[in-house]
Write a protein that holds these residues in place. Structure first.
Motif, short mmCIF file in Angstrom:
data_model
loop_
_atom_site.label_atom_id
_atom_site.label_comp_id
_atom_site.label_asym_id
_atom_site.label_seq_id
_atom_site.Cartn_x
_atom_site.Cartn_y
_atom_site.Cartn_z
N ALA A 1 26.67 12.50 -2.61
CA ALA A 1 26.53 12.16 -4.03
C ALA A 1 25.28 12.78 -4.64
CB ALA A 1 26.49 10.64 -4.20
N GLY A 2 24.56 13.60 -3.86
CA GLY A 2 23.36 14.24 -4.35
C GLY A 2 22.15 13.33 -4.41
N VAL A 3 22.22 12.18 -3.74
CA VAL A 3 21.16 11.19 -3.81
C VAL A 3 20.22 11.33 -2.62
CG1 VAL A 3 20.66 8.71 -3.83
CG2 VAL A 3 22.61 9.61 -5.11
N PHE A 4 18.93 11.05 -2.83
CA PHE A 4 17.95 11.07 -1.75
C PHE A 4 16.93 9.96 -1.97
CE2 PHE A 4 15.87 13.46 -5.07
CZ PHE A 4 14.55 13.08 -4.98
N ARG A 5 16.20 9.65 -0.90
CA ARG A 5 15.12 8.66 -0.98
C ARG A 5 14.10 8.96 0.12
NH1 ARG A 5 13.62 3.60 -2.79
NH2 ARG A 5 12.49 2.30 -1.30
N VAL A 6 12.80 8.97 -0.27
CA VAL A 6 11.71 9.12 0.68
C VAL A 6 10.84 7.89 0.53
CG1 VAL A 6 9.78 10.52 1.43
CG2 VAL A 6 11.80 11.63 0.45
N ALA A 7 10.80 7.05 1.57
CA ALA A 7 10.10 5.77 1.48
C ALA A 7 8.81 5.79 2.28
CB ALA A 7 11.01 4.65 1.96
N ALA A 8 8.08 4.65 2.21
CA ALA A 8 6.84 4.42 2.98
C ALA A 8 5.81 5.52 2.75
CB ALA A 8 7.17 4.27 4.46
N LEU A 9 5.64 5.93 1.49
CA LEU A 9 4.65 6.94 1.15
C LEU A 9 3.34 6.27 0.77
CD1 LEU A 9 6.80 9.35 -1.05
CD2 LEU A 9 5.96 9.80 1.26
N VAL B 1 16.80 16.04 -10.46
CA VAL B 1 16.63 17.47 -10.30
C VAL B 1 17.89 18.19 -10.78
CG1 VAL B 1 16.13 19.32 -8.67
CG2 VAL B 1 15.19 17.04 -8.29
N VAL B 2 17.69 19.20 -11.65
CA VAL B 2 18.79 20.05 -12.08
C VAL B 2 18.53 21.45 -11.52
CG1 VAL B 2 20.06 20.98 -14.02
CG2 VAL B 2 19.04 18.71 -14.19
N LEU B 3 19.37 21.87 -10.57
CA LEU B 3 19.21 23.18 -9.93
C LEU B 3 20.08 24.22 -10.64
CD1 LEU B 3 19.18 22.31 -6.12
CD2 LEU B 3 17.24 22.78 -7.62
N VAL C 1 24.69 17.92 -5.97
CA VAL C 1 24.41 18.99 -5.02
C VAL C 1 24.06 18.34 -3.68
CG1 VAL C 1 22.91 20.93 -4.44
CG2 VAL C 1 23.60 20.55 -6.82
N ALA C 2 24.95 18.46 -2.73
CA ALA C 2 24.73 17.87 -1.41
C ALA C 2 23.92 18.80 -0.53
CB ALA C 2 26.07 17.55 -0.76
N GLU C 3 23.28 18.24 0.49
CA GLU C 3 22.52 18.97 1.50
C GLU C 3 21.37 19.79 0.91
OE1 GLU C 3 25.18 21.25 3.89
OE2 GLU C 3 26.30 19.52 4.62
N ALA C 4 20.85 19.33 -0.19
CA ALA C 4 19.63 19.94 -0.73
C ALA C 4 18.43 19.34 -0.02
CB ALA C 4 19.53 19.69 -2.23
N ALA D 1 0.82 -1.21 0.00
CA ALA D 1 0.00 0.00 0.00
C ALA D 1 0.85 1.26 0.00
CB ALA D 1 -0.93 0.00 1.20
N SER D 2 2.18 1.13 -0.08
CA SER D 2 3.03 2.32 -0.04
C SER D 2 4.06 2.25 -1.14
CB SER D 2 3.72 2.44 1.33
OG SER D 2 4.60 1.35 1.53
N GLY D 3 4.59 3.43 -1.45
CA GLY D 3 5.62 3.51 -2.47
C GLY D 3 6.72 4.43 -2.00
N ALA D 4 7.57 4.86 -2.94
CA ALA D 4 8.71 5.69 -2.56
C ALA D 4 9.04 6.64 -3.70
CB ALA D 4 9.91 4.81 -2.23
N VAL D 5 9.78 7.70 -3.33
CA VAL D 5 10.35 8.63 -4.30
C VAL D 5 11.84 8.67 -4.05
CG1 VAL D 5 10.46 11.02 -5.09
CG2 VAL D 5 8.26 10.04 -4.43
N GLU D 6 12.61 8.47 -5.10
CA GLU D 6 14.06 8.54 -4.97
C GLU D 6 14.64 9.24 -6.19
OE1 GLU D 6 15.48 4.34 -6.91
OE2 GLU D 6 14.97 4.35 -4.76
N GLY D 7 15.90 9.68 -6.05
CA GLY D 7 16.50 10.35 -7.19
C GLY D 7 17.79 11.04 -6.81
N SER D 8 18.18 12.00 -7.64
CA SER D 8 19.43 12.70 -7.42
C SER D 8 19.24 14.17 -7.76
CB SER D 8 20.55 12.11 -8.29
OG SER D 8 20.22 12.20 -9.66
N VAL D 9 20.09 15.01 -7.18
CA VAL D 9 20.07 16.44 -7.43
C VAL D 9 21.45 16.84 -7.92
CG1 VAL D 9 19.72 18.73 -6.44
CG2 VAL D 9 18.35 16.80 -5.63
N VAL D 10 21.48 17.53 -9.08
CA VAL D 10 22.75 17.96 -9.65
C VAL D 10 22.65 19.44 -9.99
CG1 VAL D 10 23.29 15.68 -10.59
CG2 VAL D 10 22.06 17.34 -12.00
#
Length: 1000
Positions: free
Chosen positions: A69-77, A111-113, A46-49, A30-39
Motif C-alpha cells: 500500500a506504499g505505507v512505512f513506519r520507523v519507530a523508536a527514534l 512522498v510523491v516520486l 509505490v511498493a518496496e521503496a 524520549a522517542s518518536g516515530a516517522v510514518e507515511g506513504s509513498v505514491v
C-alpha cells in the motif's frame, strides 16, 4: 485528483504534514516515530521503496521499506532532527533536509516520486501551506501556481501578490511604492536600476511558484523595504509535456463603468495566445523548457469633445506584447544541477497617453525590447549545499510623439482643461541594464544536542540607467483661447489672439549603481521546541552620475555602507508543531537606484521650464525657434522678456548620504487544526529611516509667509473654486525672500503703479532684513517620517478537492513621505521635495496613500462535478486616503487679503510648487467590494487534455472609483471632468474572459 493536478503535484517530492500526537504504549516519552506513504505521479502506491531516516549528527540511521500500500513506519527514534530520503529503482530520489522528531509523537510525511529510468539528484521538499515551519521566524508566502489554477487570477506572475494578505501588487506591507520591493528571477535581483521596482513581467505560465518574503526574513535576504517577490521558473523533466492556451475578452462581452462627461480608460478587448513545452533532450541528464506568448489588448477612452453620452474615441490605446523564454537544465551527476535561461520581451503601444480631450495626434508611440538571462548551479551534499546564481537584462525603450522630434506640440492656454494637438510635447528614451549574482552556502549539523543550520553568502548587483527627455521642436505653442468663443483653432495661427510657449523641462540622466553585500545567518535549535535565529548582513551601496556635457566626467554621487542585524525566536508552544509563536526584529536596507541620488550637484540632470506669455506672429503651427533666436527677439510683440520660470533643476552637494532602511518588528502566532487547517495572526511594525532628499539648510531664512491669498484666473480674472466650490483662498503661501525684497523695493520707489504700500504683512523696513542664501545638500532628511502598523488574521485550508484562504488586515500608515524619497512626494515627477520647497511642507503630515485602513480577502478553488473546476476571489476594502492639491502656476494671479493684486514676480521663485489644501489623507475613497469568478471544464479527447474556461471579472458589476482628480488647478464648475474629485479611473468593469487550452 485530475491528471492536471497530478502533473502539478509531481514537482513536489515530499509533503511534510504536522499531525496531532498519536499515543502508543510502545513508545517511550524520549522517542518518536516517522510514518507515511509513498505514491507515484498518478497517485498510486509505490511498493518496496526504501526510506532512510538519518539523524543530522550521524549518530543514528534507520531504514524501512514500503508495503504493497506504499505505507512505512520507523519507530523508536530518539528525539532530534533527521534527514528523510526515499528511493526506488525507476524513480527520482526525494529528500526532506530536516524533520524534527518529537518525543511521544509520530511525524507524518507523504512522498510523491517522479518516474525516472535512472536515479537523478534529490529534490528539496516543500511543505504544505497548512504546515508550520518552526525552524524559522519568517512568515513567508509561497504561492504554488498549481494550487491557484482554479482561481480567476491575473495572467502575469506579479498579479499573484494580490493573493497575499496585507499586500497588493506594487505595494507590499507598507512599502512606499513598487520601488521599495526587490524583484527576483529564480532568486536573483532584476530590479530597475533607475527607478527601482519590477522590470521583468513574466507570464504566469512560465513560473512554478511565486515567493513573497520579507516578514521576519533572515540575513540571506536584503535590498528591500517592502518585500521580496521571487518568480521561480519552470524546468523540464523526463516526461514530454506541453500545451497551448488562448484567452479572449471581447468588446461585446465587456460592460463599461465610465459615466457621461467622465474621464477614464477601460480595457475593452484582450487576446492572448501562449504555448509551452518541456521534456528531455538527454534522458536523466539534459532537459528543456520553452514558452512563448503573444498578447494584444485595447483600452477605450471616452470622447469628451462631443455632446453624445457614452461616446468613445475611434482612436484607442493599443498594446502589443511578444515574449519568449527558453531554459535548459543539466544534471551532470546526482549532486549537481545547472540551469540556464534566456528570454525576450518586445512591446508596442499606439496612442499612449490618450485621454478624453486631447487630439489623438498629441499621443505617443512606444517601442521597447528587452533581453534577459539567468544561470544557476546547485550542488547538494549530505549535510550541506552550495548555490550560485546570476541574472540580468538589457533593455531599450522609446516614447515618441507621432509627428516626430522636429514638430512642436500645441496646447491651448486658457481656463480649465485645455486640449493638446499636433504632437506630444516630449520624446523619451530609456536604457536600463542590470546584472546580478549571488552565492549561498548552507550546512546543517547537530550542535549541543540540537539542530543548527548555518547560511553564509554574498550578493552583487551592477546596473546602469540612461534617461533622456527632449522637447519636440524645442518648444510647445500655447495659443490663447478666444474669450468670446471659448475656442481656439490650433491649425490656424493667423486666428490666434496671442500665443505663449513652453520651453525646457528636459532630462539628461546617465547613472550607474552598485550593491554589494555579504551575510551570515544561523538557525539554532538548542531544544526541540525552540529556534534562535541570529544574523547579520553587511552591505555597500554606490551610485555614479555622468554629466550630459562633454566636459564633465563620471563621478561618485552617493555611497554608504552599513550592517543589518537581525534576530528571531521561534517557540513551539505545543511541542508538536501545532501552536507556534514567532518573533523577529531586523533592519533592512533598500537597494540602490538612481532616484536616490540623481539630484547630486554637478549632474545637471533636470532643466528648468519657462513659459513665455507672448510670441511672434507665425504662419504655421510647425514653426520652430532656437533659444538664441528667441532671446534675440526683444520686441514686446514677439517673445519679449516677460516669462515665468518653473524651477525644476534643484540639486545639492552630497553630505552625509545614508542609504534608506526600515526597522521591522514581526510577531506571529500560528495554530494548526489537524493537517488541513491553519490559523495565523501577525503584527508588523515598520519604521522607515534615513530617507534621502534635498535639504535647504537656510530654508526658514530664505522664504517668508503670506496669509489668506486669494487665487484668480489670469485671463478672465474670475475666482478659482476650491475643493468645496467656494473661492480658493490659500491660508498660507511661502515666497522667496529675494522676490519679496525686490517687490518691496519696487513698491518703495513707486515703480509699481498705485500707492506706495508694502506687501501686506510686511514693511519697507524689512528690505534690509530679508536674505536669500540657499544652501542645498543631498542628505538624510532630518524630519522625514513614515511608520506602519499592521495586524492580519489568516485562515488557510488545503483539501484534496478544494483549498481556500480568508484574511482580514488592518493597517495604519502615517508620515510625511509617501514614497522612498521626498522627491515626487506630492506632485510632478520633477519636484525636489519639501526639503527645498516650503509650500510642499504645508499639510504634508498624515495618512499616506495606497493602503486602506481595513481590507478583507477570500479565495476558494475547488474541483466540482462532471469535470468542472472553479474558483472565487473576493476583496473588500475601506478605500485609500487622499487630499486635494494646488500647484502654483503662471495661469493664476494672486490677491492679498486686502484685495490688492500681488505682483507676478513675488511668486516667480516658487512656481511649480504643489501644496496640500487639507491635511494629508483627510479623505478616503468609498469602500468597495469586488468578486471575480472562474469556471473550467476539463475533458480528454484523442489523448489530449482539453479545458474550456470562463472568467467573470467584477461579477457584481461594481463601479467603485479608484482614482480621482486631486488637483484644483484646472477646476471649472461647468466642466465636470475638471472639478476636484472627478473620476479618473474606476474598477475594471464587468467582463467575461473566455479561454481554451490543450495539453499533452
Amino acid at each position: 485528483r485530475s491528471p492536471m493536478n497530478l502533473r502539478c503535484w509531481s514537482i513536489l517530492a515530499v509533503l511534510a504534514v504536522a499531525v496531532p500526537p498519536r499515543l502508543s504504549g510502545q513508545q517511550a516519552t524520549a522517542s518518536g516515530a516517522v510514518e507515511g506513504s509513498v505514491v507515484g505521479e498518478s497517485g498510486g502506491p509505490v511498493a518496496e521503496a526504501t526510506i532512510r531516516v538519518l539523524r543530522l549528527d550521524g549518530s543514528d540511521s534507520r531504514e524501512a521499506t514500503t508495503d504493497a500500500a506504499g505505507v512505512f513506519r520507523v519507530a523508536a527514534l530518539p528525539a532530534g532532527f533527521y534527514r528523510i530520503t526515499a528511493r526506488r529503482i525507476g524513480y527520482r530520489e526525494a529528500q526532506l533536509p530536516s524533520l524534527r522528531v518529537i518525543p511521544g509523537q509520530s511525524a507524518r510525511v507523504r512522498v510523491v516520486l517522479t518516474a525516472s529510468p535512472t536515479q537523478l539528484s534529490s529534490v528539496t521538499v516543500l511543505v504544505t501551506p497548512t504546515s508550520i515551519d518552526a525552524t524559522t521566524p519568517e512568515l513567508a508566502r509561497r504561492i504554488m501556481v498549481a494550487t491557484v489554477t482554479r482561481l480567476p487570477v491575473g495572467r502575469d506572475a506579479s498579479s499573484l501578490v494580490d493573493l497575499v494578505p496585507g499586500a497588493r501588487r506594487g505595494f507590499i506591507w507598507g512599502a512606499g511604492s513598487d520601488a521599495a520591493n526587490n524583484y527576483q528571477l529564480d532568486g536573483v535581483s532584476v530590479n530597475h536600476p533607475g527607478v527601482g521596482g519590477e522590470f521583468l513581467p513574466l507570464s504566469i505560465d512560465w513560473i512554478e511558484a511565486l515567493e513573497v518574503r520579507g516578514l521576519g526574513a533572515g540575513a540571506e535576504l536584503g535590498n528591500f523595504q517592502g518585500g521580496i517577490v521571487n518568480a521561480v521558473t519552470k524546468t523540464g523533466t523526463n516526461k514530454l509535456e506541453g500545451g497551448l492556451r488562448v484567452d479572449y475578452i471581447s468588446p461585446s462581452l465587456t460592460a463599461s463603468n465610465i459615466l457621461p462627461d467622465e474621464e477614464g480608460a477601460e480595457q475593452s478587448m484582450r487576446r492572448e495566445m501562449s504555448a509551452q513545452a518541456r521534456g528531455p533532450l538527454i534522458m536523466d541528464r539534459l532537459f528543456y523548457f520553452v514558452a512563448g506568448q503573444r498578447l494584444d489588448r485595447r483600452l477605450d477612452v471616452p470622447d469628451l469633445t462631443t455632446t453624445a453620452d457614452n461616446d468613445f474615441r475611434n482612436d484607442r490605446q493599443e498594446f502589443d506584447d511578444t515574449r519568449a523564454l527558453g531554459k535548459l537544465t543539466f544534471r551532470p551527476g546526482p549532486r549537481d544541477r545547472v540551469d540556464g535561461l534566456i528570454g525576450y520581451s518586445g512591446d508596442r503601444t499606439e496612442h499612449a497617453d490618450l485621454n478624453g480631450i486631447d487630439d489623438p495626434a498629441a499621443s505617443r508611440r512606444i517601442r521597447g525590447n528587452t533581453t534577459f538571462y539567468g544561470f544557476d548551479w546547485t550542488r547538494l551534499g549530505v549535510s550541506s549545499s552550495l548555490d550560485v546564481r546570476l541574472a540580468g537584462f538589457d533593455s531599450k525603450e522609446t516614447r515618441h510623439g507621432l509627428a516626430g522630434s522636429g514638430v512642436p506640440g500645441v496646447q491651448a492656454y486658457g481656463v480649465g482643461r485645455q486640449p493638446a494637438s499636433q504632437n506630444a510635447p516630449f520624446n523619451d528614451r530609456f536604457r536600463p541594464r542590470n546584472a546580478a549574482a549571488n552565492i549561498t552556502w548552507k550546512r546543517e549539523t547537530e550542535l549541543l544536542g540540537g539542530r543548527n543550520e548555518t547560511v553564509i553568502g554574498g550578493e552583487y548587483v551592477r546596473g546602469s540607467w540612461l534617461n533622456t527627455r527632449s522637447r519636440n521642436g524645442g518648444l510647445t505653442w500655447r495659443p490663447y483661447v478666444d474669450q468670446a468663443t471659448g475656442t481656439v483653432d490650433p491649425a490656424r495661427p493667423a486666428s490666434w489672439i496671442e500665443a505663449g510657449s513652453d520651453w525646457g523641462g528636459e532630462i539628461r540622466l546617465h547613472a550607474d549603481v552598485e550593491d554589494a553585500s555579504v551575510f551570515f545567518q544561523d538557525y539554532f535549535n538548542p531544544i526541540a521546541s525552540l529556534t534562535i535565529a541570529p544574523g547579520v548582513r553587511y552591505g555597500r551601496w554606490s551610485g555614479w552620475l555622468t554629466p550630459p556635457d562633454s566636459i564633465g566626467s563620471r563621478f561618485l554621487a552617493a555611497t554608504d555602507r552599513a550592517l543589518d542585524p537581525r534576530i528571531g525566536i521561534v517557540w513551539d508552544i505545543s511541542g508538536r508543531n501545532a501552536l507556534v509563536a514567532k518573533a523577529h526584529w531586523g533592519r533592512f536596507h533598500q537597494g540602490m537606484n538612481a532616484a536616490f541620488f540623481d539630484r547630486a550637484a554637478g549632474a545637471a540632470v533636470y532643466s528648468n521650464e519657462r513659459f513665455y506669455f507672448s510670441g511672434p506672429p507665425i504662419s504655421t503651427p510647425t514653426q520652430i525657434f532656437t533659444p538664441a533666436q528667441r532671446d534675440a527677439m526683444t520686441d514686446t510683440s514677439e517673445f519679449g522678456d516677460h516669462f515665468a520660470e518653473f524651477i525644476l533643476n534643484e540639486e545639492g552637494r552630497v553630505e552625509n548620504y545614508k542609504q534608506p532602511y526600515v526597522d521591522q518588528i514581526v510577531l506571529g502566532l500560528e495554530k494548526t487544526f489537524g493537517p488541513k487547517w491553519k490559523l495565523e495572526a501577525a503584527y508588523t511594525n515598520r519604521v522607515n529611516r534615513n530617507i534621502p532628499g534635498l535639504v535647504d539648510r537656510n530654508l526658514e531664512n530664505n522664504y517668508s509667509r503670506l496669509t489668506n491669498v486669494r487665487v484668480r484666473y489670469r485671463i478672465t480674472f474670475g475666482a478659482v473654486p476650491d475643493q468645496g466650490g467656494n473661492d480658493l483662498i490659500l491660508p498660507e503661501v511661502w515666497v522667496a525672500n529675494s522676490n519679496l525684497r525686490a517687490v518691496l523695493i519696487a513698491r518703495s520707489l513707486g515703480v509699481v503703479p498705485g500707492a506706495r504700500r508694502p506687501v501686506p504683512g510686511y514693511s519697507f523696513a524689512d528690505i534690509n532684513t530679508l536674505t536669500f542664501d540657499p544652501d542645498i545638500v543631498l542628505t538624510t532628511l532630518p524630519d522625514a517620517r513614515r511608520r506602519m502598523d499592521q495586524m492580519s488574521l489568516v485562515l488557510r485550508t488545503e483539501h484534496t478537492r478544494w483549498n481556500g484562504l480568508a484574511s482580514a488586515t488592518a493597517t495604519r500608515l502615517r508620515g510625511n513621505v509617501a514614497a522612498l524619497t521626498s522627491f515626487t512626494s506630492t506632485a510632478t515627477s520633477f519636484t525636489a521635495g519639501p526639503g527645498v520647497r516650503p509650500n510642499e511642507r504645508i499639510n504634508y503630515e498624515g495618512y499616506l496613500p495606497q493602503y486602506p485602513a481595513f481590507e478583507a480577502r477570500t479565495w476558494i478553488g475547488a474541483n466540482l462535478i462532471h469535470g468542472l473546476r472553479g474558483g472565487i476571489f473576493s476583496t473588500y476594502s475601506l478605500g485609500e486616503y487622499f487630499a486635494p492639491v494646488f500647484q502654483l502656476s503662471p495661469r493664476f494671479r494672486f490677491q492679498a487679503a486686502d484685495g490688492t493684486l500681488l505682483e507676478d514676480e513675488l511668486f516667480s521663485g516658487v512656481l511649480g510648487q504643489t501644496m496640500l489644501l487639507e491635511e494629508r489623507g483627510s479623505r478616503k475613497y468609498q469602500p468597495r467590494f469586488n468578486v471575480d469568478l472562474r469556471l473550467e471544464r476539463n475533458f480528454t479527447l484523442r489523448r489530449f487534455e482539453w479545458a474550456l474556461t470562463a472568467d467573470l471579472l467584477n461579477a457584481l458589476a461594481s463601479d467603485a472609483i479608484v482614482a480621482r482628480n486631486l488637483s484644483i488647478n484646472d477646476q471649472v464648475l461647468k466642466d465636470p471632468t475638471s472639478v476636484f474629485g472627478a473620476p479618473r479611473r474606476r474598477v475594471t468593469p464587468l467582463s467575461l474572459q473566455l479561454g481554451a487550452r490543450v495539453a499533452f
